[in-house]
Scaffold this motif. Structure first.
Motif, PDB file in Angstrom:
ATOM      1  N   HIS A   1      -7.998  -7.717  -3.812  1.00 47.74           N
ATOM      2  CA  HIS A   1      -6.961  -8.526  -3.171  1.00 47.74           C
ATOM      3  C   HIS A   1      -7.102  -8.651  -1.658  1.00 47.74           C
ATOM      4  CE1 HIS A   1      -4.841  -8.429  -7.008  1.00 47.74           C
ATOM      5  NE2 HIS A   1      -4.998  -7.117  -7.028  1.00 47.74           N
ATOM      6  N   GLY A   2      -8.007  -7.909  -1.059  1.00 48.52           N
ATOM      7  CA  GLY A   2      -8.125  -7.922   0.391  1.00 48.52           C
ATOM      8  C   GLY A   2      -7.221  -6.873   1.015  1.00 48.52           C
ATOM      9  N   SER A   3      -7.494  -6.553   2.281  1.00 49.70           N
ATOM     10  CA  SER A   3      -6.764  -5.472   2.950  1.00 49.70           C
ATOM     11  C   SER A   3      -5.280  -5.770   3.116  1.00 49.70           C
ATOM     12  CB  SER A   3      -7.388  -5.188   4.327  1.00 49.70           C
ATOM     13  OG  SER A   3      -7.349  -6.346   5.132  1.00 49.70           O
ATOM     14  N   SER A   4      -4.879  -7.046   3.045  1.00 49.36           N
ATOM     15  CA  SER A   4      -3.467  -7.379   3.196  1.00 49.36           C
ATOM     16  C   SER A   4      -2.637  -6.825   2.036  1.00 49.36           C
ATOM     17  CB  SER A   4      -3.282  -8.892   3.286  1.00 49.36           C
ATOM     18  OG  SER A   4      -3.760  -9.523   2.106  1.00 49.36           O
ATOM     19  N   HIS A   5      -3.292  -6.545   0.897  1.00 45.04           N
ATOM     20  CA  HIS A   5      -2.571  -6.002  -0.251  1.00 45.04           C
ATOM     21  C   HIS A   5      -2.261  -4.519  -0.048  1.00 45.04           C
ATOM     22  CE1 HIS A   5      -1.264  -5.751  -4.428  1.00 45.04           C
ATOM     23  NE2 HIS A   5      -2.026  -4.681  -4.587  1.00 45.04           N
ATOM     24  N   VAL A   6      -3.052  -3.832   0.770  1.00 43.75           N
ATOM     25  CA  VAL A   6      -2.856  -2.403   0.999  1.00 43.75           C
ATOM     26  C   VAL A   6      -1.870  -2.261   2.151  1.00 43.75           C
ATOM     27  CG1 VAL A   6      -3.996  -0.194   1.377  1.00 43.75           C
ATOM     28  CG2 VAL A   6      -5.229  -2.044   0.252  1.00 43.75           C
ATOM     29  N   CYS A   7      -0.582  -2.325   1.820  1.00 41.15           N
ATOM     30  CA  CYS A   7       0.448  -2.448   2.856  1.00 41.15           C
ATOM     31  C   CYS A   7       1.149  -1.134   3.148  1.00 41.15           C
ATOM     32  CB  CYS A   7       1.456  -3.524   2.470  1.00 41.15           C
ATOM     33  SG  CYS A   7       2.266  -3.212   0.886  1.00 41.15           S
ATOM     34  N   LEU A   8       0.499  -0.013   2.899  1.00 40.98           N
ATOM     35  CA  LEU A   8       1.109   1.272   3.211  1.00 40.98           C
ATOM     36  C   LEU A   8       1.395   1.382   4.707  1.00 40.98           C
ATOM     37  CD1 LEU A   8      -0.757   3.988   1.124  1.00 40.98           C
ATOM     38  CD2 LEU A   8       1.659   3.403   1.023  1.00 40.98           C
ATOM     39  N   ALA A   9       2.608   1.772   5.036  1.00 39.64           N
ATOM     40  CA  ALA A   9       2.961   1.989   6.433  1.00 39.64           C
ATOM     41  C   ALA A   9       3.015   3.472   6.770  1.00 39.64           C
ATOM     42  CB  ALA A   9       4.313   1.339   6.747  1.00 39.64           C
ATOM     43  N   GLU A  10       3.348   4.312   5.773  1.00 40.24           N
ATOM     44  CA  GLU A  10       3.472   5.746   6.017  1.00 40.24           C
ATOM     45  C   GLU A  10       2.782   6.514   4.886  1.00 40.24           C
ATOM     46  OE1 GLU A  10       7.567   6.782   6.489  1.00 40.24           O
ATOM     47  OE2 GLU A  10       7.914   5.313   8.078  1.00 40.24           O
ATOM     48  N   LEU A  11       1.920   7.451   5.274  1.00 43.07           N
ATOM     49  CA  LEU A  11       1.200   8.285   4.308  1.00 43.07           C
ATOM     50  C   LEU A  11       1.318   9.741   4.751  1.00 43.07           C
ATOM     51  CD1 LEU A  11      -0.658   8.622   1.860  1.00 43.07           C
ATOM     52  CD2 LEU A  11      -2.610   8.198   3.380  1.00 43.07           C
ATOM     53  N   MET A  12       1.912  10.571   3.887  1.00 41.02           N
ATOM     54  CA  MET A  12       2.144  11.972   4.217  1.00 41.02           C
ATOM     55  C   MET A  12       1.447  12.868   3.196  1.00 41.02           C
ATOM     56  SD  MET A  12       6.127  11.753   5.470  1.00 41.02           S
ATOM     57  CE  MET A  12       6.620  10.426   4.384  1.00 41.02           C
TER      58      MET A  12
END
Length: 199
Positions: free
Chosen positions: A35-46
């Motif tokens: 889907h392209g990088s726009s699909h990887v919409c994670l804003a926070e990763l803990m």
């Protein structure tokens, strides 16, 4: 729903090891590929309080290349140490680290990293990173110098409970102020351009 369709993922304080990180990263790669990088919409990763180690850091670095929206990254107490920090940057696709150099003094490590920095492209990775927590990872000179261009990105940087010596601290401080000066210069240029367009 894909995990990459979420704004925040909190995996802190689990029994996650390198295999778990690899599985997570695999889903990120697949989403980016399809889907392209726009699909990887994670804003926070803990991911704090997990045993990432060197291998987990390597696969995490590869996944982070596909997360342009990430603004918060917590990887405290993940047993990174210097080797894990270098692996994270290697996963991001940056630089080469000469671990067989017999002179491993802090001054020599900083000098060597200065020569390598021009070969790295980490400035273009994670453009929105604002909070980066790396406390409790026993990072030393090698780790700090390897990650310097990533460390200067966020406005909130937590390096508590590490093993950072005077030379590495001076090296990091210099780049922190250089990055701020560069940001101020860009902001001033944008403001001038806006004012010219409004006239």
């Amino acid at each position: 729903e894909s995990v990459t369709g979420r704004g925040m993922l909190d995996y802190r304080d689990n029994n996650m090891g390198p295999g778990g990180v690899a599985a997570f990263s695999g889903h990120v790669f697949l989403a980016e590929l399809c889907h392209g990088s726009s699909h990887v919409c994670l804003a926070e990763l803990m991911l704090s309080q997990n045993n990432l180690g060197v291998h987990g850091a390597l696969t995490l670095g590869k996944a982070l290349r596909c997360m342009p929206c990430l603004s918060l990254l917590h990887i405290a107490n993940t047993q990174l140490e210097d080797a894990g920090a270098e692996a994270l940057i290697k996963g991001l696709g940056q630089g080469h680290f000469h671990s067989h150099d017999h002179d491993s003094s802090p001054a020599r490590l900083v000098q060597r990293k200065l020569m390598e920095i021009e070969q790295t492209g980490v400035k273009g990775v994670l453009p929105r990173l604002r909070e980066f927590v790396l406390s409790g990872n026993m990072l030393g000179t090698r780790g700090v110098t390897a990650m310097v261009h990533l460390l200067v990105k966020p406005s909130h940087l937590d390096l508590r409970d590490n093993n950072i010596c005077d030379e590495a601290l001076a090296f990091l401080s210099e780049h922190l102020f250089m990055a701020q000066a560069e940001t101020d210069t860009i902001s001033a240029g944008v403001k001038e351009e806006r004012e010219r367009n409004e006239r």
